[in-house]
Design an enzyme around this catalytic site. Structure first.
Site, short mmCIF file in Angstrom:
data_model
loop_
_atom_site.label_atom_id
_atom_site.label_comp_id
_atom_site.label_asym_id
_atom_site.label_seq_id
_atom_site.Cartn_x
_atom_site.Cartn_y
_atom_site.Cartn_z
N ARG A 75 44.86 33.72 44.49
CA ARG A 75 44.51 34.28 43.18
C ARG A 75 43.47 33.41 42.48
O ARG A 75 42.56 33.93 41.82
CB ARG A 75 45.78 34.38 42.33
CG ARG A 75 45.60 35.07 40.99
CD ARG A 75 46.95 35.42 40.39
NE ARG A 75 46.81 35.97 39.05
CZ ARG A 75 47.23 35.36 37.94
NH1 ARG A 75 47.84 34.19 38.02
NH2 ARG A 75 47.08 35.93 36.76
N VAL A 83 34.39 35.36 37.91
CA VAL A 83 33.84 34.87 36.64
C VAL A 83 32.77 33.82 36.94
O VAL A 83 33.07 32.75 37.45
CB VAL A 83 34.95 34.25 35.75
CG1 VAL A 83 34.36 33.84 34.40
CG2 VAL A 83 36.10 35.22 35.56
N SER A 89 34.36 27.10 38.28
CA SER A 89 34.41 27.06 36.82
C SER A 89 35.83 27.25 36.31
O SER A 89 36.17 26.80 35.21
CB SER A 89 33.49 28.12 36.21
OG SER A 89 33.82 29.43 36.68
N ASN A 107 44.84 33.49 32.99
CA ASN A 107 44.99 32.26 33.76
C ASN A 107 46.10 31.34 33.25
O ASN A 107 46.67 30.56 34.02
CB ASN A 107 43.68 31.48 33.77
CG ASN A 107 42.56 32.22 34.47
OD1 ASN A 107 42.79 32.90 35.46
ND2 ASN A 107 41.34 32.10 33.95
N PRO A 176 39.55 42.33 36.36
CA PRO A 176 40.18 43.61 36.06
C PRO A 176 41.59 43.40 35.53
O PRO A 176 42.38 42.68 36.14
CB PRO A 176 40.20 44.32 37.42
CG PRO A 176 40.18 43.21 38.43
CD PRO A 176 39.40 42.09 37.81
N ASP A 267 51.51 40.33 53.90
CA ASP A 267 51.51 41.38 54.92
C ASP A 267 51.21 42.73 54.28
O ASP A 267 50.87 42.81 53.09
CB ASP A 267 52.85 41.41 55.67
CG ASP A 267 54.05 41.60 54.74
OD1 ASP A 267 53.88 42.15 53.63
OD2 ASP A 267 55.17 41.19 55.11
#
Length: 339
Positions: A75, A83, A89, A107, A176, A267
């Site tokens: 992630r 970004v 960054s 985040n 998104p 998976d």
């Protein structure tokens, strides 16, 4: 065009070969503007030969202790690349007068794996000072996480350099959100040079990891027309209500697995769950609800090894988004601050 010989290849490696051979001939799959000829496999072969091995050992140790770290690293790579491009960054701390990407709700507090990147960087600085970029460490670590929890291995080109800018307000316009529908997701990914199929393929990363209740709880309760989001199976809604009940949680924001069947395994079960209307986020279930993507979901649900090979190829492609190379940016000495 590249050719692939079946003998001697394991199934996944053979599929990867076929897919890369196909994509190399397709400007639709890999828009020329989004790729960088400055990235290459084995980039640190002469300057820091053990770079990737150091990162892999660090990731293996961390994921062995906590499987959730693998999801966090994958992630993190996604959030970094979407970004300002893949420039690390996302790792930078805020400075006086400027809140960094870390502080955005997308985040903070959910993004995980910072300590793994920092440990790998410290080891590499001791071995090869000011040589291996934090951006490359993220890309290597995401690959190593996918291998550890999914058996998905692939070569990662290196040569990214680190950016010097990180702004909280750029996150919302780039990542998104969990309520997007398939059309909105397609447009957001297309802005980064990624195809519709790559969007659906990369969404399979939601077969691991956790989500806070706040990201989907509105789907569980009445919207004035329905008792809950009608695209969700009723039994699944009942289960989630036991975990995400606003009156019982006392102001807390609990987490639940993004995919409950095999939450520690990367998976294709994610797609099987979408077929059964058990997608946790709106942005998950919309892939099955939309005519343009439902057939992709079904294919991925039926052909796990093909999906795994596509996932590897899409991760490599994503890792090339708007990269800084050669004399651009810098090689940070510490990943959380600029030099």
């Amino acid at each position: 065009m590249a050719t692939c010989e079946r003998p001697g290849f394991q199934a996944l490696a053979w599929l990867l070969c076929l897919i890369f051979a196909h994509l190399s001939a397709s400007t639709m799959a890999f828009p020329r503007s989004s790729l960088s000829s400055s990235l290459k496999v084995g980039f640190y072969g002469s300057t820091c030969p053990s770079a990737e091995a150091v990162v892999r050992k660090t990731v293996d140790k961390a994921v062995s202790r906590n499987l959730g770290i693998a999801a966090g690293l994958i992630r993190m790579h996604f959030h970094d690349c979407f970004v300002r491009g893949c420039d690390a960054s996302v790792l930078l701390d805020s400075t006086p007068g400027n809140l960094s990407e870390k502080e955005h709700p997308a985040n903070n507090p959910s993004l995980r794996g910072f300590q793994v990147i920092n440990k790998a960087k410290a080891k590499l600085e001791a071995l090869c000072p000011e040589t291996v970029s934090c951006a490359d460490i993220i890309a290597f670590a995401a690959r190593d996480g996918a291998l550890k929890v999914g058996g998905i291995n692939y070569t990662v080109p290196g040569g990214r350099r680190d950016g010097r800018v990180s702004r909280k307000d750029e996150v919302a316009e780039s990542l998104p959100p969990p309520h997007f529908n398939a059309e909105q997701l397609e447009l957001r990914f297309a802005r980064k040079g990624l195809s519709l199929d790559e969007m659906v393929t990369l969404s399979g990363a939601h077969s691991i990891g956790m989500s806070h209740c706040s990201s989907f709880s509105k789907r569980l309760y009445s919207n004035g027309t329905h008792a809950h989001d009608p695209s969700m199976r009723r039994k699944y809604v009942s289960f989630l209500r036991t975990k995400c009940h606003p009156q019982r949680n006392g102001g807390q924001n609990p987490t639940v697995p993004l995919e409950a069947k095999t939450p520690g395994r990367l998976d294709n079960k994610y797609y099987k769950e979408l077929e059964k209307h058990r997608g946790l986020l709106s942005s998950d279930q919309t892939l099955m609800s939309s005519q343009s993507t439902a057939w992709m979901v079904r294919n991925n649900a039926r052909h796990g090894s093909t999906w795994a090979a596509k996932f590897a190829a899409a991760m490599v492609h994503m890792g090339s988004i708007d990269v800084l190379t050669e004399t651009q940016g810098e090689i940070r000495r510490s990943c959380h601050v600029v030099n």
